[in-house]
Design a protein around this motif. Structure first.
Motif, PDB file in Angstrom:
ATOM      1  N   GLU A  69     -35.120 -23.572 -52.608  1.00 26.52           N
ATOM      2  CA  GLU A  69     -35.029 -23.000 -51.264  1.00 26.52           C
ATOM      3  C   GLU A  69     -35.971 -23.698 -50.289  1.00 26.52           C
ATOM      4  O   GLU A  69     -35.610 -23.948 -49.130  1.00 26.52           O
ATOM      5  CB  GLU A  69     -35.349 -21.488 -51.313  1.00 26.52           C
TER       6      GLU A  69
ATOM      7  N   ILE B 211     -34.511 -26.979 -49.216  1.00 27.40           N
ATOM      8  CA  ILE B 211     -33.470 -26.802 -48.198  1.00 27.40           C
ATOM      9  C   ILE B 211     -34.084 -26.528 -46.834  1.00 27.40           C
ATOM     10  O   ILE B 211     -33.652 -27.091 -45.806  1.00 27.40           O
ATOM     11  CB  ILE B 211     -32.520 -25.659 -48.617  1.00 27.40           C
TER      12      ILE B 211
ATOM     13  N   LEU C 287     -34.861 -17.876 -46.450  1.00 26.63           N
ATOM     14  CA  LEU C 287     -33.487 -18.362 -46.552  1.00 26.63           C
ATOM     15  C   LEU C 287     -32.505 -17.208 -46.740  1.00 26.63           C
ATOM     16  O   LEU C 287     -31.376 -17.257 -46.235  1.00 26.63           O
ATOM     17  CB  LEU C 287     -33.358 -19.361 -47.693  1.00 26.63           C
TER      18      LEU C 287
ATOM     19  N   THR D 143     -25.926 -15.929 -50.680  1.00 23.92           N
ATOM     20  CA  THR D 143     -27.101 -16.695 -50.239  1.00 23.92           C
ATOM     21  C   THR D 143     -27.089 -18.097 -50.820  1.00 23.92           C
ATOM     22  O   THR D 143     -27.324 -19.084 -50.117  1.00 23.92           O
ATOM     23  CB  THR D 143     -28.397 -15.968 -50.651  1.00 23.92           C
ATOM     24  N   ASP D 144     -26.780 -18.194 -52.128  1.00 25.12           N
ATOM     25  CA  ASP D 144     -26.714 -19.510 -52.765  1.00 25.12           C
ATOM     26  C   ASP D 144     -25.648 -20.381 -52.112  1.00 25.12           C
ATOM     27  O   ASP D 144     -25.867 -21.583 -51.871  1.00 25.12           O
ATOM     28  CB  ASP D 144     -26.408 -19.368 -54.259  1.00 25.12           C
TER      29      ASP D 144
ATOM     30  N   GLU E  34     -26.868 -21.664 -48.816  1.00 22.87           N
ATOM     31  CA  GLU E  34     -27.907 -22.674 -49.013  1.00 22.87           C
ATOM     32  C   GLU E  34     -27.307 -24.005 -49.443  1.00 22.87           C
ATOM     33  O   GLU E  34     -27.734 -25.069 -48.988  1.00 22.87           O
ATOM     34  CB  GLU E  34     -28.910 -22.156 -50.048  1.00 22.87           C
TER      35      GLU E  34
ATOM     36  N   SER F  96     -25.695 -25.608 -46.471  1.00 20.90           N
ATOM     37  CA  SER F  96     -26.729 -26.044 -45.535  1.00 20.90           C
ATOM     38  C   SER F  96     -27.327 -27.378 -45.968  1.00 20.90           C
ATOM     39  O   SER F  96     -27.475 -28.303 -45.160  1.00 20.90           O
ATOM     40  CB  SER F  96     -27.822 -24.975 -45.448  1.00 20.90           C
TER      41      SER F  96
END
Length: 319
Positions: free
Chosen positions: A244, A247, A269, A286-287, A290, A293
């Motif tokens: 995270e 990223i 994040l 969320t994963d 990410e 992104s």
């Protein structure tokens, strides 16, 4: 004409023994030789080239003849779609045979802690210029995370001598470097367990006669030294505290107070993903956010490029 009463070594010496700087060309010298004999042939040719100061070029389709060669000694000839041929001036032996269409060739396993780390490593692999080299990597998530990897999977890898790259999150790094067992004197054998814990935060489980808690002390020392040697060659870390944070760095969104703090970066994040979704995101959402992104800015991520270089450096050490 080869004299049948002479050995191959004698014929070789007769043909090239008097001429330093000789160029010797061999066409598939592995023909009719079993794998062990091929390896001995390569050792003989290597020794002869060094002692007689000669250059030896051979064509081959044998993995046994190329597996011990440095990358820059392996020239891969392959056909382009227009029918012409090209030569790759240097490549890893596994990649060379993949490029020739051997898709069943050996994979190199990379073990990570979780799904997001897997996505990050796969993106780093995608930055490797050579497509054939990219194809040899296989990334796997280990159930149980870092503790399971350090304490249970790595002792097995060490005992069997299996070359696997373990990539843990940066927040698992306990020391700037790990000790190679050759640098540890025998007098320190009773302290090996403490050293492993101090450098890795691990209490690895070894298969020892008499049980892990007591057992054969000599076997324990051997296992601990094997473990440390394996770690020295095969354990690396993601260059940030967690995927995270990598990223967030790629997007320029790391607050000063979150740098190097994995839980803080994960929370930031998650909030960003929830804002983009319009509601509280679950872990899978969320994963996914990410991953997308990072994919957008992967080529500009210095940490992802550093991770790519870690992968290629480790690949170069594997034969």
């Amino acid at each position: 004409m080869v004299n049948p009463h002479r050995t191959v070594r004698a014929e070789f010496d007769m043909l090239v023994g008097w001429f330093r700087g000789t160029l010797l060309l061999l066409d598939e010298p592995e023909v009719s030789l079993h794998p062990g004999a091929q390896e001995r042939l390569l050792a003989f040719l290597t020794k002869s080239a060094r002692q007689k100061q000669m250059q030896i070029i051979f064509s081959t389709h044998s993995p046994h003849l190329v597996s011990s060669l440095p990358d820059d000694a392996i020239k891969t000839f392959f056909q382009l779609p227009d029918g012409s041929f090209s030569v790759l001036p240097g490549t890893h032996p596994y990649a060379a045979f993949r490029r020739l269409g051997a898709d069943h060739g050996r994979d190199l396993l990379v073990v990570v802690e979780d799904r997001l780390a897997k996505s990050v490593v796969e993106l780093a692999v995608s930055l490797i210029a050579d497509e054939a080299a990219r194809s040899v990597f296989r990334v796997e998530v280990a159930a149980g995370g870092a503790e399971s990897i350090l304490n249970y999977r790595m002792p097995v890898f060490a005992e069997t001598g299996t070359r696997v790259l373990v990539l843990l999150d940066g927040d698992k790094r306990m020391s700037d470097k790990t000790s190679h067992p050759e640098t540890i004197p025998p007098a320190d054998n009773p302290k090996l367990g403490d050293k492993i814990f101090a450098e890795l935060g691990a209490k690895p489980s070894f298969q020892i006669d008499g049980g892990a808690a007591g057992g054969n002390e000599g076997q324990r020392v051997i296992a601990q030294r094997k473990y440390l040697a394996w770690v020295y060659e095969n354990l690396r870390y993601i260059p940030t505290s967690c995927p995270e944070e990598l990223i967030l760095h790629a997007e320029g969104l790391v607050p000063l107070e979150a740098a190097g703090r994995s839980q803080k970066c994960k929370a930031i994040l998650h909030n960003i993903a929830s804002d983009a979704l319009g509601r509280k995101a679950n872990s899978e959402q969320t994963d996914s956010y990410e991953e997308m992104s990072l994919a957008r800015c992967k080529a500009d991520s210095a940490h992802l490029i550093e991770l790519r270089d870690t992968l290629t450096a480790w690949l170069a050490s594997v034969r």
